[in-house]
Design a protein around this motif. Structure first.
Motif: not given
Length: 513
Positions: A343-347, A350-351, A367-368
């Motif tokens: 879920t985190f990587l998909n977010g 997407d950014i 991102l940071n």
């Protein structure tokens, strides 16, 4: 303190102060003193005294100032309710504090909106008016000392000085030994906020029943239509999390009461999610689960069938975004759950994909905070390998982003423009900040693998901030958190513009609440 009397009920001189000149330390001290007295009365089973002190607190001008301050400073302070009113000026805030009176008070309907959930569904959120929020905050000041004093010892959600890190550490302590329980009941309460019995709340929650009944029956507005509420407490109300905590208080003591030492039963809860350990599957299936169901039914709640399981520890289970599993060598490892990593990587992807032409500095600033916050959340468990994998996937996503921006440039050109070596690493994504010189001119992408793994020190089960016996204990924990923060800042000082991006402090999850 100049300009203030020492009365806990609020000085008349306080009313002549403008908002910007209020001595907030004095306000907080007076409010906290009354809260400590309420908690002490509850510990001594002196409920009549506690009720009198609650009345005193909710009629205190200091408490009203504190309530308005909380509402005016939180994230939703610019989001109005159905009346469209927000408090912006000092005069409006002072006037709001003076208007918080029980006599003639009538709660207005909530403004209903929906926010997305991880499973793709939407969660209803009710937004009260500013005045209703302040009234809830005022009565919460009087209710929270009781909620903290009577809450289950191993309940960690919506409570001061407690965090998910404490809940996960308690899981480790309950399951890590060779002779620990082997079976786990993973429990989830179906639509907890939306289905709590109003009758139970009015009978059992020690707060002003008249005011509470008005909140519960206020209804909500959706698409310009008014709907009544016959059950539940709205998500979005300031007092709702504490009402839910009090609704679930007593579950741990009830389960322990019906269990024997050989059953190896431990209850760990966080909000409406909980796990209960047991020596055998039969104990959890035939003794614990029916007891939990009956406990919830009395309060108008029930277990979610699709999210409630009984699992063996060798198969592992997910709890609060962590995976807890004991491997064949007998060691218990707690890691970030695969679902949350994806879920985190998909977010992150997407950014990156949704900003194809953004400046490099801007994409790093986007991102940071997300990478840093996610890594700090998992910094207390076995997460180093996961951090390395996450950094690798983010690197690949950025590499594709760069190639889409510069399809006609060579690999050497792209490397020189977007990456630089630093220390032992050769591929650090960076941007130059105009107008700065030296190391301060370079902004680097946060590297999750740089986060140190540190074992979390769990809060004592019986500790509450409303018990004078634990004042020194919490002061010591806060001091340790500050020392740890200094260590982190010193360690990262050779890695410029990475830990303190946008002047934000690197939050040490679990110690700084």
């Amino acid at each position: 303190m100049t300009g203030w009397t020492k009365s806990t009920t609020g000085a008349s001189s306080a009313r002549s102060k403008t908002w910007n000149n209020i001595d907030w330390k004095s306000v907080e001290l007076n409010v906290h003193r009354l809260q400590m007295r309420i908690a002490k009365a509850i510990r001594e089973n002196n409920y009549g005294k506690a009720k009198s002190l609650q009345w005193l607190l909710t009629h205190s001008y200091h408490s009203k100032l504190s309530a308005v301050k909380r509402v005016a400073k939180n994230r939703g302070c610019k989001t109005p309710g159905v009346d469209g009113i927000v408090w912006r000026t000092s005069d409006e805030k002072v006037s709001a504090a003076k208007s918080l009176k029980r006599k003639g008070y009538q709660a207005q309907p909530l403004r209903r909106i929906y926010i997305p959930k991880k499973n793709g569904k939407k969660r209803p959120l009710g937004i009260p008016t500013m005045r209703d929020r302040a009234m809830q905050a005022l009565h919460l000041l009087a209710l929270e000392p009781i909620a903290e004093t009577t809450a289950d010892k191993n309940a960690y959600g919506f409570r001061q000085k407690r965090s998910t890190a404490d809940a996960i550490e308690q899981c480790f302590k309950s399951l890590a030994r060779k002779n620990s329980a082997q079976w786990i009941l993973e429990g989830d309460i179906k639509a907890c906020f939306d289905t709590i019995s109003h009758q139970w709340l009015l009978e059992k929650v020690p707060t002003d029943k008249v005011v509470l009944s008005k909140w519960l029956a206020a209804g909500y507005v959706e698409n310009q239509l008014l709907y009544e509420t016959k059950e539940g407490t709205p998500q979005g109300g300031i007092i709702s999390p504490t009402l839910m905590t009090m609704t679930l208080s007593g579950l741990e003591s009830l389960v322990n009461k019906i269990s024997k030492p050989g059953d190896k039963v431990n209850v760990i809860s966080y909000a409406d999610d909980f796990v209960i350990t047991g020596a055998t599957k039969e104990i959890l299936e035939h003794k614990i689960k029916p007891t939990v169901s009956a406990f919830l039914q009395e309060r108008g709640l029930k277990l979610s069938q699709e999210k409630t399981f009984i699992t063996h520890i060798e198969n592992g289970f997910d709890f609060l975004g962590f995976n807890v599993r004991k491997y064949s060598n007998g060691k218990l490892f707690i890691k970030p759950s695969r679902k949350n990593v994806n879920t985190f990587l998909n977010g992150i992807r997407d950014i990156i994909k949704s900003n194809p032409t953004i400046r490099t500095e801007s994409i790093i600033r986007l991102l940071n905070p997300k990478i840093r916050g996610w890594a700090n959340y998992y910094r207390h468990v076995v997460a180093k390998d996961t951090f390395n994998k996450v950094d690798f996937h983010i690197f690949n996503a950025l590499r594709k982003w760069i190639m889409r921006r510069h399809p006609n440039k060579s690999a050497t050109w792209m490397r020189n423009k977007y990456f630089r070596p630093l220390g032992s690493r050769n591929w650090i994504f960076f941007a130059k900040i105009p107008g700065r010189v030296g190391n301060k001119s370079m902004l680097h992408l946060f590297n999750a693998a740089k986060v140190n793994i540190r074992r979390h020190v769990k809060v004592q089960a019986a500790a509450t901030p409303f018990d004078s016996a634990y004042e020194t204990y919490f002061v010591k924990r806060e001091r340790q958190a500050k020392e740890l923060l200094k260590t982190e800042k010193k360690w990262l000082s050779g890695y410029p513009n990475i830990a303190l991006l946008n002047n934000e402090k690197c939050r040490i999850t679990g110690l700084v609440n």
